[in-house]
Design a protein around this motif. Sequence first.
Motif, PDB file in Angstrom:
ATOM      1  N   LEU A  28      28.767  43.585  37.183  1.00  0.00           N
ATOM      2  CA  LEU A  28      28.131  44.912  36.570  1.00  0.00           C
ATOM      3  C   LEU A  28      28.307  45.329  35.689  1.00  0.00           C
ATOM      4  CD1 LEU A  28      28.082  47.516  39.737  1.00  0.00           C
ATOM      5  CD2 LEU A  28      25.705  46.248  38.650  1.00  0.00           C
ATOM      6  N   HIS A  29      30.402  44.698  35.014  1.00  0.00           N
ATOM      7  CA  HIS A  29      29.829  45.219  33.730  1.00  0.00           C
ATOM      8  C   HIS A  29      31.105  44.191  33.256  1.00  0.00           C
ATOM      9  CE1 HIS A  29      31.578  49.450  35.809  1.00  0.00           C
ATOM     10  NE2 HIS A  29      30.316  49.277  35.989  1.00  0.00           N
ATOM     11  N   GLY A  30      30.269  43.756  32.948  1.00  0.00           N
ATOM     12  CA  GLY A  30      29.991  41.385  32.376  1.00  0.00           C
ATOM     13  C   GLY A  30      31.490  41.520  32.575  1.00  0.00           C
TER      14      GLY A  30
ATOM     15  N   THR B 250      45.105  49.489  37.429  1.00  0.00           N
ATOM     16  CA  THR B 250      43.738  49.627  37.901  1.00  0.00           C
ATOM     17  C   THR B 250      43.139  50.862  36.458  1.00  0.00           C
ATOM     18  OG1 THR B 250      44.765  50.954  38.840  1.00  0.00           O
ATOM     19  CG2 THR B 250      43.572  49.302  39.913  1.00  0.00           C
ATOM     20  N   PHE B 251      42.050  51.300  35.940  1.00  0.00           N
ATOM     21  CA  PHE B 251      42.083  52.191  35.112  1.00  0.00           C
ATOM     22  C   PHE B 251      42.806  53.281  35.409  1.00  0.00           C
ATOM     23  CE2 PHE B 251      39.670  49.222  33.299  1.00  0.00           C
ATOM     24  CZ  PHE B 251      38.565  48.494  34.074  1.00  0.00           C
ATOM     25  N   ARG B 252      42.602  54.277  36.760  1.00  0.00           N
ATOM     26  CA  ARG B 252      42.601  54.894  37.161  1.00  0.00           C
ATOM     27  C   ARG B 252      44.234  55.902  37.165  1.00  0.00           C
ATOM     28  NH1 ARG B 252      37.512  54.114  36.463  1.00  0.00           N
ATOM     29  NH2 ARG B 252      36.762  55.117  34.696  1.00  0.00           N
ATOM     30  N   GLU B 253      44.715  54.602  38.423  1.00  0.00           N
ATOM     31  CA  GLU B 253      46.634  55.083  38.875  1.00  0.00           C
ATOM     32  C   GLU B 253      46.807  56.366  37.914  1.00  0.00           C
ATOM     33  OE1 GLU B 253      45.946  52.508  41.416  1.00  0.00           O
ATOM     34  OE2 GLU B 253      45.956  54.249  41.804  1.00  0.00           O
TER      35      GLU B 253
ATOM     36  N   ALA C  79      44.209  44.145  41.798  1.00  0.00           N
ATOM     37  CA  ALA C  79      45.293  45.207  41.544  1.00  0.00           C
ATOM     38  C   ALA C  79      46.518  44.301  42.216  1.00  0.00           C
ATOM     39  CB  ALA C  79      45.757  46.418  42.102  1.00  0.00           C
ATOM     40  N   GLU C  80      46.377  43.879  43.444  1.00  0.00           N
ATOM     41  CA  GLU C  80      47.300  43.508  43.659  1.00  0.00           C
ATOM     42  C   GLU C  80      47.697  41.555  43.164  1.00  0.00           C
ATOM     43  OE1 GLU C  80      45.740  44.892  48.212  1.00  0.00           O
ATOM     44  OE2 GLU C  80      47.384  43.859  48.546  1.00  0.00           O
ATOM     45  N   SER C  81      46.596  41.388  42.445  1.00  0.00           N
ATOM     46  CA  SER C  81      47.159  40.514  41.287  1.00  0.00           C
ATOM     47  C   SER C  81      47.647  40.443  39.783  1.00  0.00           C
ATOM     48  CB  SER C  81      46.102  39.531  40.816  1.00  0.00           C
ATOM     49  OG  SER C  81      45.042  39.399  42.190  1.00  0.00           O
TER      50      SER C  81
ATOM     51  N   ILE D  97      37.709  50.798  51.959  1.00  0.00           N
ATOM     52  CA  ILE D  97      38.626  50.602  52.075  1.00  0.00           C
ATOM     53  C   ILE D  97      39.668  50.382  50.450  1.00  0.00           C
ATOM     54  CG2 ILE D  97      39.957  48.434  51.996  1.00  0.00           C
ATOM     55  CD1 ILE D  97      38.040  46.566  53.094  1.00  0.00           C
ATOM     56  N   ASN D  98      40.752  51.730  51.017  1.00  0.00           N
ATOM     57  CA  ASN D  98      40.916  52.351  49.204  1.00  0.00           C
ATOM     58  C   ASN D  98      42.701  52.530  49.806  1.00  0.00           C
ATOM     59  OD1 ASN D  98      41.514  53.900  47.357  1.00  0.00           O
ATOM     60  ND2 ASN D  98      39.883  53.935  46.747  1.00  0.00           N
ATOM     61  N   VAL D  99      43.159  52.625  48.843  1.00  0.00           N
ATOM     62  CA  VAL D  99      44.125  53.527  49.616  1.00  0.00           C
ATOM     63  C   VAL D  99      44.898  54.896  49.524  1.00  0.00           C
ATOM     64  CG1 VAL D  99      45.824  51.130  48.857  1.00  0.00           C
ATOM     65  CG2 VAL D  99      45.699  52.853  47.120  1.00  0.00           C
TER      66      VAL D  99
ATOM     67  N   GLY E  56      36.138  46.675  42.799  1.00  0.00           N
ATOM     68  CA  GLY E  56      36.277  48.336  42.146  1.00  0.00           C
ATOM     69  C   GLY E  56      38.151  46.866  41.627  1.00  0.00           C
ATOM     70  N   ALA E  57      38.501  47.690  40.534  1.00  0.00           N
ATOM     71  CA  ALA E  57      39.985  47.727  40.081  1.00  0.00           C
ATOM     72  C   ALA E  57      40.673  47.289  41.313  1.00  0.00           C
ATOM     73  CB  ALA E  57      40.383  48.330  38.463  1.00  0.00           C
ATOM     74  N   GLY E  58      40.989  48.279  42.028  1.00  0.00           N
ATOM     75  CA  GLY E  58      41.750  47.812  43.353  1.00  0.00           C
ATOM     76  C   GLY E  58      42.116  46.745  43.730  1.00  0.00           C
TER      77      GLY E  58
ATOM     78  N   GLY F 127      38.399  49.322  46.606  1.00  0.00           N
ATOM     79  CA  GLY F 127      39.247  49.722  46.000  1.00  0.00           C
ATOM     80  C   GLY F 127      38.680  49.890  44.611  1.00  0.00           C
ATOM     81  N   THR F 128      37.695  50.757  44.935  1.00  0.00           N
ATOM     82  CA  THR F 128      36.696  51.661  43.808  1.00  0.00           C
ATOM     83  C   THR F 128      37.331  53.283  44.472  1.00  0.00           C
ATOM     84  OG1 THR F 128      35.306  51.764  42.558  1.00  0.00           O
ATOM     85  CG2 THR F 128      34.735  51.661  44.931  1.00  0.00           C
ATOM     86  N   SER F 129      37.485  53.882  42.166  1.00  0.00           N
ATOM     87  CA  SER F 129      36.944  55.562  42.353  1.00  0.00           C
ATOM     88  C   SER F 129      35.795  55.844  43.052  1.00  0.00           C
ATOM     89  CB  SER F 129      38.135  55.178  41.274  1.00  0.00           C
ATOM     90  OG  SER F 129      37.825  54.912  40.893  1.00  0.00           O
ATOM     91  N   ALA F 130      35.076  55.167  42.870  1.00  0.00           N
ATOM     92  CA  ALA F 130      33.748  55.725  42.839  1.00  0.00           C
ATOM     93  C   ALA F 130      33.187  57.144  42.155  1.00  0.00           C
ATOM     94  CB  ALA F 130      33.358  55.557  44.634  1.00  0.00           C
TER      95      ALA F 130
HETATM   96  N1  APR Z   1      43.759  47.981  47.347  1.00  0.00           N
HETATM   97  C1  APR Z   1      42.632  48.856  47.659  1.00  0.00           C
HETATM   98  N2  APR Z   1      42.087  49.454  46.499  1.00  0.00           N
HETATM   99  C2  APR Z   1      43.412  49.788  46.041  1.00  0.00           C
HETATM  100  C3  APR Z   1      44.508  48.855  45.100  1.00  0.00           C
HETATM  101  C4  APR Z   1      44.944  47.727  46.500  1.00  0.00           C
HETATM  102  N3  APR Z   1      45.641  47.537  46.683  1.00  0.00           N
HETATM  103  N4  APR Z   1      44.831  49.476  44.343  1.00  0.00           N
HETATM  104  C5  APR Z   1      44.172  50.288  44.100  1.00  0.00           C
HETATM  105  N5  APR Z   1      43.545  51.088  44.642  1.00  0.00           N
HETATM  106  C6  APR Z   1      42.169  51.895  44.585  1.00  0.00           C
HETATM  107  C7  APR Z   1      42.287  52.941  43.611  1.00  0.00           C
HETATM  108  O1  APR Z   1      42.880  53.733  45.210  1.00  0.00           O
HETATM  109  C8  APR Z   1      40.869  53.942  43.037  1.00  0.00           C
HETATM  110  O2  APR Z   1      40.622  54.516  43.854  1.00  0.00           O
HETATM  111  O3  APR Z   1      41.369  51.486  43.966  1.00  0.00           O
HETATM  112  C9  APR Z   1      41.037  52.215  42.801  1.00  0.00           C
HETATM  113  C10 APR Z   1      40.478  51.601  41.835  1.00  0.00           C
HETATM  114  O4  APR Z   1      39.515  52.771  40.663  1.00  0.00           O
HETATM  115  P1  APR Z   1      39.828  52.199  38.743  1.00  0.00           P
HETATM  116  O5  APR Z   1      40.939  52.369  38.561  1.00  0.00           O
HETATM  117  O6  APR Z   1      38.808  53.569  38.796  1.00  0.00           O
HETATM  118  O7  APR Z   1      38.754  51.202  39.298  1.00  0.00           O
HETATM  119  P2  APR Z   1      37.296  51.253  39.607  1.00  0.00           P
HETATM  120  O8  APR Z   1      36.990  51.971  40.179  1.00  0.00           O
HETATM  121  O9  APR Z   1      37.077  49.752  39.450  1.00  0.00           O
HETATM  122  O10 APR Z   1      36.822  51.789  38.404  1.00  0.00           O
HETATM  123  C11 APR Z   1      35.468  51.661  37.803  1.00  0.00           C
HETATM  124  O11 APR Z   1      35.667  52.100  35.341  1.00  0.00           O
HETATM  125  O12 APR Z   1      36.941  52.068  33.372  1.00  0.00           O
HETATM  126  C12 APR Z   1      35.952  51.283  33.834  1.00  0.00           C
HETATM  127  O13 APR Z   1      34.539  49.719  34.080  1.00  0.00           O
HETATM  128  C13 APR Z   1      35.322  50.304  34.046  1.00  0.00           C
HETATM  129  O14 APR Z   1      35.036  48.737  35.920  1.00  0.00           O
HETATM  130  C14 APR Z   1      35.599  49.680  35.800  1.00  0.00           C
HETATM  131  C15 APR Z   1      35.396  51.344  36.168  1.00  0.00           C
END
Ligand code: APR
Length: 252
Positions: free
Chosen positions: A120-122, A35-38, A29-31, A213-215, A24-26, A188-191
């Motif tokens: 999955l999301h294009g 992310t979407f929901r920080e 993030a380090e690039s 693996i998540n913060v 996921g976006a996490g 790195g996904t909020s699931a």
């Molecule tokens: N390392 C690991 N995890 C991280 C880091 C990091 N450096 N930075 C942030 N995270 C975690 C956050 O704690 C969070 O759980 O990454 C997750 C990012 O969650 P979202 O912002 O919800 O992103 P994602 O899970 O990819 O969202 C899923 O939602 O908005 C739609 O289409 C969009 O693909 C996206 C989908």
Amino acid sequence: MNCSIPNELLEALRSARFVVALTGAGVSAESGIPTFREPMDGWWARFRPEDLATPEAFARDPATVTRWYEWRRQLCAKAKPNPAHRALVQLERRCRRVSLITQNVDRLHQAAGSQNVVELHGTLWEWRCVRCGQQREERQPLRDFPPLCSCGGLRRPAVVWFGEALPEAALARAYHDAAACDVFFAIGTSAVVWPAAELAHVARQHGARLVEINVRPTPLTSLADWVLTGRAGEVLPALVAALQPPDREQPF
Ligand code: APR
């Protein structure tokens, strides 16, 4: 931060026939890609998804929606793969078989060298005409908002918006791989966004071990066999370095 990787997890990976990593976006993030929901600086902290990432928003205001996506695409254009992306390339080389299923639309996994990626999301790098359906990669900066197709139709980013179906083939492959794997990583996904969030449950129901693996905690944390708390750019390199069997120490 020294990331100690549980030996049991290393043994599970060394003996695994098939490993799946859902990212996921996490991971990006380090690039430098938000992310979407920080809480403070996620995309959705500053904008409302329903105002930008839905077919209704595009129908209502195609110029604003495409301008926002172009801004994100230019951000991605400046982004480089980070150690998390590179470690996942190493994971592909150190496990028998790895499938990388990503929710990210930035193609940094491919830029890092990952071969087996399911989007999955294009992707933001391809744009599609809503009239004739012509879809092509777009690498140059867009100038017109919304961009127009040669047929006169409006062009949109080839990403999945809220309320839209995921690409059929990608989703079928993701469910297949989740059901067939021995170890499933959620990185790195909020699931919280389905159906991607369901894949970890499918994997567990089919007997796979779950690694998160998540913060910070997510709805998957309580279900995971291993929870590696930390930045993906630190944990993943430590994991693939530790995975190297002791008799084949190589610089990572
Ligand atoms: N390392 C690991 N995890 C991280 C880091 C990091 N450096 N930075 C942030 N995270 C975690 C956050 O704690 C969070 O759980 O990454 C997750 C990012 O969650 P979202 O912002 O919800 O992103 P994602 O899970 O990819 O969202 C899923 O939602 O908005 C739609 O289409 C969009 O693909 C996206 C989908």
